[in-house]
Design a protein around this motif. Structure first.
Motif, mmCIF file in Angstrom:
data_model
loop_
_atom_site.group_PDB
_atom_site.id
_atom_site.type_symbol
_atom_site.label_atom_id
_atom_site.label_comp_id
_atom_site.label_asym_id
_atom_site.label_seq_id
_atom_site.Cartn_x
_atom_site.Cartn_y
_atom_site.Cartn_z
ATOM 1 N N PRO A 379 43.358 46.021 48.149
ATOM 2 C CA PRO A 379 42.704 44.965 48.939
ATOM 3 C C PRO A 379 41.604 44.402 47.714
ATOM 4 O O PRO A 379 41.479 43.041 47.856
ATOM 5 N N LEU A 380 40.800 45.298 47.134
ATOM 6 C CA LEU A 380 39.884 44.785 46.427
ATOM 7 C C LEU A 380 40.503 44.161 45.058
ATOM 8 O O LEU A 380 40.104 42.969 44.628
ATOM 9 N N VAL A 381 41.598 44.701 44.445
ATOM 10 C CA VAL A 381 42.318 44.286 43.356
ATOM 11 C C VAL A 381 42.858 42.859 43.595
ATOM 12 O O VAL A 381 42.688 41.847 42.801
ATOM 13 N N VAL A 382 43.690 42.788 44.628
ATOM 14 C CA VAL A 382 44.340 41.423 45.100
ATOM 15 C C VAL A 382 43.137 40.523 45.428
ATOM 16 O O VAL A 382 43.525 39.067 44.979
ATOM 17 N N GLY A 383 42.197 40.821 46.138
ATOM 18 C CA GLY A 383 41.146 39.806 46.748
ATOM 19 C C GLY A 383 40.577 39.174 45.424
ATOM 20 O O GLY A 383 40.320 37.910 45.494
ATOM 21 N N GLY A 384 40.371 40.080 44.538
ATOM 22 C CA GLY A 384 39.505 39.433 43.112
ATOM 23 C C GLY A 384 40.439 38.567 42.473
ATOM 24 O O GLY A 384 40.286 37.536 42.105
ATOM 25 N N ALA A 385 41.753 38.938 42.594
ATOM 26 C CA ALA A 385 42.622 38.329 41.572
ATOM 27 C C ALA A 385 42.957 36.848 42.253
ATOM 28 O O ALA A 385 43.027 35.965 41.571
ATOM 29 N N LEU A 386 43.106 36.868 43.581
ATOM 30 C CA LEU A 386 43.514 35.573 44.396
ATOM 31 C C LEU A 386 42.120 34.589 44.180
ATOM 32 O O LEU A 386 42.591 33.365 44.139
ATOM 33 N N THR A 387 41.064 35.272 44.241
ATOM 34 C CA THR A 387 39.575 34.357 43.912
ATOM 35 C C THR A 387 39.854 33.736 42.824
ATOM 36 O O THR A 387 39.471 32.625 42.649
ATOM 37 N N VAL A 388 39.922 34.515 41.561
ATOM 38 C CA VAL A 388 40.037 34.008 40.313
ATOM 39 C C VAL A 388 41.115 32.628 40.251
ATOM 40 O O VAL A 388 40.824 31.813 39.875
ATOM 41 N N LEU A 389 42.233 32.960 40.886
ATOM 42 C CA LEU A 389 43.295 31.963 40.770
ATOM 43 C C LEU A 389 42.820 30.819 41.721
ATOM 44 O O LEU A 389 43.206 29.749 41.175
#
Length: 412
Positions: A379-389
């Motif tokens: 959840p943290l990894v995907v959440g951070g990556a989608l925020t950057v995108l």
């Protein structure tokens, strides 16, 4: 005016001081309940992250249905009286949950029902409370009041989870809910003692039908607001979903208990509190560039938090993560409020709350499924990556819009 005086300018207003004092006490209880509620759901469900996601969806789901109506109510009626009624309703939910838990009669289904009821009250409360800031301090101090509201929120966010973790270990979750119920007396007292004659009222919306549609039309004709709200939706749905991601991290990644979950939440709140000092110094309407830079910083910090190998490093990385989150949400909030007319502010803030919290019913179960399928760090990894995108796409849209405007302005 000196920097500290500028930072705390809104506190010179008596009504705002009463509001902030009541809020900091009540919000400590609110954060205690959030930690206890998450832990109760995990215990009743046998540690299921999906159940935690369902509880988050039920609590924030009413935002999809009621936040726009709440904004219309805020534009039409006395916000102070509305807030008093809503606080009574939320206090009643805490009392019911506490009594059921203490007596051992709480079930997962009952907790789900109370999550939904609390979500209904909160969905109306949020746009009313957000738009109430301008009435307390006036337009010149609105940005500062928004930042100080966040400072109050995150001061409570530091204290509340840590106290909740200790109380849960000592006496169980039920007494945490009962303490939260008692804290609502503080905010009710502050609201009751305010002087209506010292408010900064604006012309209220009439009884005309279609008030919500008018708010939507106001946003639809503003491409800048559409882009801003789109960014807020994606970042909040997948990035700012810490109600469940930190519980999953504490329990599934590091195998720790409620105290450790509370400390992770407090570490995030320390960063948010630091972010309020950055945000409170700003004056005027924040630009979209400020929102995007803060969002990019937040996304990168969250992504790195998700891959930290130890509990201590995870807690430390949550501090810059919280700072980025706070600057992002404060800048977005102020940009929306100052970007529309006062008579439309409540309805547009209802839409802002809808995109800020309304994605949680989607993001909560999805992130819970990711944790189940890919592990607690997902959840943290995907959440951070989608925020950057999301931020990078929005920046590309801004560049494209600027180029199109320059071409249109050039002589044929």
């Amino acid at each position: 005016m000196t920097a500290p005086a500028t930072m705390f300018a809104s506190l010179r207003v008596r009504n705002y001081r009463l509001f902030a004092a009541g809020q900091v006490v009540s919000l400590v209880g609110t954060w205690m309940q959030r930690v206890a509620q998450d832990w109760l759901v995990l215990n009743l469900s046998g540690g299921s992250p999906v159940a935690l996601g369902v509880a988050a969806a039920l609590q924030f789901g009413p935002t999809l249905l009621l936040s726009l109506a709440g904004g219309a109510i805020a534009d039409r009626y006395d916000k102070r009286r509305i807030l008093m009624g809503l606080q009574l309703g939320m206090g009643a939910c805490a009392l019911a949950l506490g009594l059921l838990d203490v007596t051992g009669t709480a079930t997962l289904g009952i907790v789900y029902v109370l999550c939904f009821l609390l979500g209904c009250f909160s969905a109306v409360d949020a746009p009313v409370r957000q738009s109430f800031a301008g009435e307390m301090v006036g337009p010149d101090s609105l940005t500062n009041a928004v930042a100080l509201n966040s400072m109050t929120f995150n001061t409570a966010r530091i204290v509340g989870p840590a106290v909740a973790g200790l109380m849960i270990a000592a006496v169980g979750t039920g007494w945490v809910f009962l303490v939260n119920c008692a804290t609502f007396a503080a905010v009710l007292t502050g609201l009751a003692l305010m002087r209506p004659a010292e408010m900064f009222p604006y012309e209220r919306a009439g009884r005309a039908r279609g008030a919500v549609r008018d708010g939507l039309r106001e946003v639809r004709r503003r491409p800048d607001l559409i882009l801003l709200l789109t960014v807020v939706f994606f970042v909040s749905t997948f990035g700012i979903n810490f109600f469940m991601t930190l519980a999953i991290t504490a329990r599934l990644v590091f195998g720790r208990g409620a105290e450790s979950y509370g400390l992770l939440t407090s570490a995030l709140a320390v960063g948010c509190l630091l972010g309020t000092f950055v945000a409170a110094r700003r004056v005027g309407r924040p630009r979209m560039r400020t929102v995007l830079i803060a969002g990019l910083f937040f996304g990168v910090a969250e992504l790195f938090t998700g891959v930290m190998p130890t509990y201590l490093l995870t807690a430390l990385l949550l501090i810059p993560t919280g700072l980025g989150q706070l600057v992002f949400t404060t800048a977005a909030n102020s940009a929306v409020q100052l970007g529309v007319s006062e008579s439309m502010r409540g309805r547009v803030m209802g839409l802002y709350i809808l995109v800020l919290l309304g994605g949680t019913p989607l993001g909560g179960p999805v992130l819970g499924w990711m944790a189940d399928a890919w592990g607690g760090r997902a959840p943290l990894v995907v959440g951070g990556a989608l925020t950057v995108l999301t931020v990078l796409v929005a920046a590309g849209v801004l560049v494209w819009q600027a180029r199109r405007s320059r071409v249109a302005a050039e002589p044929a």
